[in-house]
Design a protein around this motif. Structure first.
Motif, PDB file in Angstrom:
ATOM      1  N   UNK A 116       0.817  -1.199   0.000  1.00 29.45           N
ATOM      2  CA  UNK A 116       0.000   0.000   0.000  1.00 29.45           C
ATOM      3  C   UNK A 116       0.851   1.250   0.000  1.00 29.45           C
ATOM      4  N   UNK A 117       1.076   1.820   1.193  1.00 33.64           N
ATOM      5  CA  UNK A 117       1.739   3.121   1.297  1.00 33.64           C
ATOM      6  C   UNK A 117       3.150   3.132   0.720  1.00 33.64           C
ATOM      7  N   UNK A 118       3.811   1.993   0.673  1.00 32.22           N
ATOM      8  CA  UNK A 118       5.185   1.948   0.194  1.00 32.22           C
ATOM      9  C   UNK A 118       5.359   2.381  -1.244  1.00 32.22           C
ATOM     10  N   UNK A 119       4.279   2.314  -2.046  1.00 27.49           N
ATOM     11  CA  UNK A 119       4.409   2.679  -3.455  1.00 27.49           C
ATOM     12  C   UNK A 119       3.964   4.107  -3.734  1.00 27.49           C
ATOM     13  N   UNK A 120       3.581   4.853  -2.713  1.00 28.18           N
ATOM     14  CA  UNK A 120       3.150   6.232  -2.934  1.00 28.18           C
ATOM     15  C   UNK A 120       4.321   7.074  -3.439  1.00 28.18           C
ATOM     16  N   UNK A 121       4.162   7.660  -4.601  1.00 28.74           N
ATOM     17  CA  UNK A 121       5.249   8.425  -5.199  1.00 28.74           C
ATOM     18  C   UNK A 121       6.387   7.568  -5.704  1.00 28.74           C
ATOM     19  N   UNK A 122       6.195   6.243  -5.729  1.00 28.81           N
ATOM     20  CA  UNK A 122       7.255   5.325  -6.177  1.00 28.81           C
ATOM     21  C   UNK A 122       6.645   4.135  -6.925  1.00 28.81           C
TER      22      UNK A 122
END
Length: 380
Positions: free
Chosen positions: A238-244
């Motif tokens: 989830x959050x780990x791919x935000x902006x990446x």
């Protein structure tokens, strides 16, 4: 990073095979068709649509219908469904299969948002074991007529005194679910603290269906480490791919047994930002697409030296031409800020002293035939 323990055979969910055992977690306002396309361009995986409500779908709510948009290259359509009424969930599952051609349905029993838990939904619902089973059975029965696998996502429990994940795994297996995903936090923790990977391992050891691990996967190495440590069949990111979005490239490589960590220059990040905005505008129109893009700016630029004026300007961008002009002023040779690797992204917050629940919710842990109010509108 350490190499994976040899190439994986992917993830099998009933008739659906995912070459890389990685699932994009549905995130309200984030995982729309444009973002799913962007991530899918980076690497194989299962990319799940934003959560929609079963009641909204069944009753023809226009906002809910508008969220069920898929990219033209999105050959495997995956949707997360929220519901608290077994009949509504079953009808919604049938609509998704018959009218929208979905290949996978995930049921959300992990949402920690107070407006959801105060009605007994999300991460609060698995406390009612009987109700959970009824919902899953209705969904599985409806989807099975179209050979579509149903999975569920949950948390450890309401809090440390009211854990539900082992019972949820047993019920998911008995109900015919193809897999269960566990976020290693309680509802009370929300997104704070550390995810309990040991709980994921305990669940994996207790059921025969695949278990997917979720929580604190910031780099591809974390995903490999989670699978090695827990015996999980795959991971939910989830959050780990935000902006990446390129994290999915690293994940695909890691699960193929390769050692890789993408460190894009600011110029490469700039190109990714432009691609993201372009896809949003294609799906939503330029005005709305640019507005939707604004929320991603701080995630893309996290750790880079871009100044406050640049960030504020990007956060107000209204056209692709304006975006191009601003992006041109970024230093394309600036290296990736390696200090950001392995650090949390997105919301974190603090643990809650008390989870908001319906009155008397904890008095009965069965809930068969229980009437739980369900929201009409989908989204965050």
């Amino acid at each position: 990073m350490s190499a994976a323990p040899g190439p994986t055979s992917g993830l099998t969910l009933g008739p659906l095979h995912v070459p890389t055992p990685v699932v994009l977690a549905p995130m309200a306002g984030i995982t729309n068709a444009a973002y799913r396309r962007l991530c899918a361009e980076q690497g194989a995986g299962l990319y799940v649509c934003e959560m929609i409500t079963s009641r909204g779908l069944v009753e023809g709510d226009q906002h809910t219908r508008d969220m069920l948009v898929f990219d033209e290259l999105e050959t495997v359509r995956s949707v997360q469904l929220y519901g608290t009424d077994p009949v509504y969930v079953g009808k919604a599952a049938e609509i998704l299969c018959a009218e929208y051609g979905v290949a996978h349905i995930d049921l959300n029993f992990g949402c920690p948002v107070p407006k959801v838990t105060r009605k007994g939904g999300g991460g609060a619902l698995p406390w009612k074991r009987g109700l959970l089973g009824e919902i899953l059975e209705h969904a599985v029965w409806a989807a099975s007529r179209y050979d579509v696998p149903v999975t569920m996502k949950t948390r450890k429990g309401i809090d440390e005194e009211h854990l539900t994940y082992l019972d949820a795994g047993r019920i998911a297996q008995e109900s015919g679910c193809a897999a269960i995903a566990l976020h290693g936090r309680t509802v009370a923790q929300a997104y704070s603290g550390q995810a309990d990977w040991d709980a994921i391992g305990e669940l994996a050891a207790s059921v025969d269906i695949p278990v997917l691990g979720n929580g604190d996967i910031w780099e591809a190495a974390d995903a490999v480490r989670m699978v090695e440590r827990t015996g999980a069949a795959g991971v939910v990111v989830g959050r780990g791919c935000l902006g990446r979005p390129w994290l999915f490239r690293d994940l695909a490589a890691a699960f193929a047994g390769e050692q890789v960590a993408t460190l894009p220059t600011l110029g490469e990040v700039r190109d990714m930002m432009r691609r993201h905005a372009e896809l949003l505008c294609q799906h939503m129109g330029e005005e709305r697409g640019c507005k939707e893009f604004r929320k991603h700016v701080s995630w893309y630029l996290k750790g880079f030296a871009a100044g406050g004026h640049m960030r504020r300007s990007l956060g107000l961008v209204g056209t692709l031409a304006d975006l191009d002009g601003l992006l041109a002023d970024l230093d394309p040779d600036e290296p990736f800020p390696v200090a950001e690797l392995g650090t949390p992204r997105g919301r974190q917050g603090s643990p809650r002293d008390r989870v908001v629940l319906p009155e008397g919710w904890l008095d009965d842990s069965d809930g068969s035939g229980c009437a739980v109010e369900e929201d009409l509108h989908s989204g965050g």
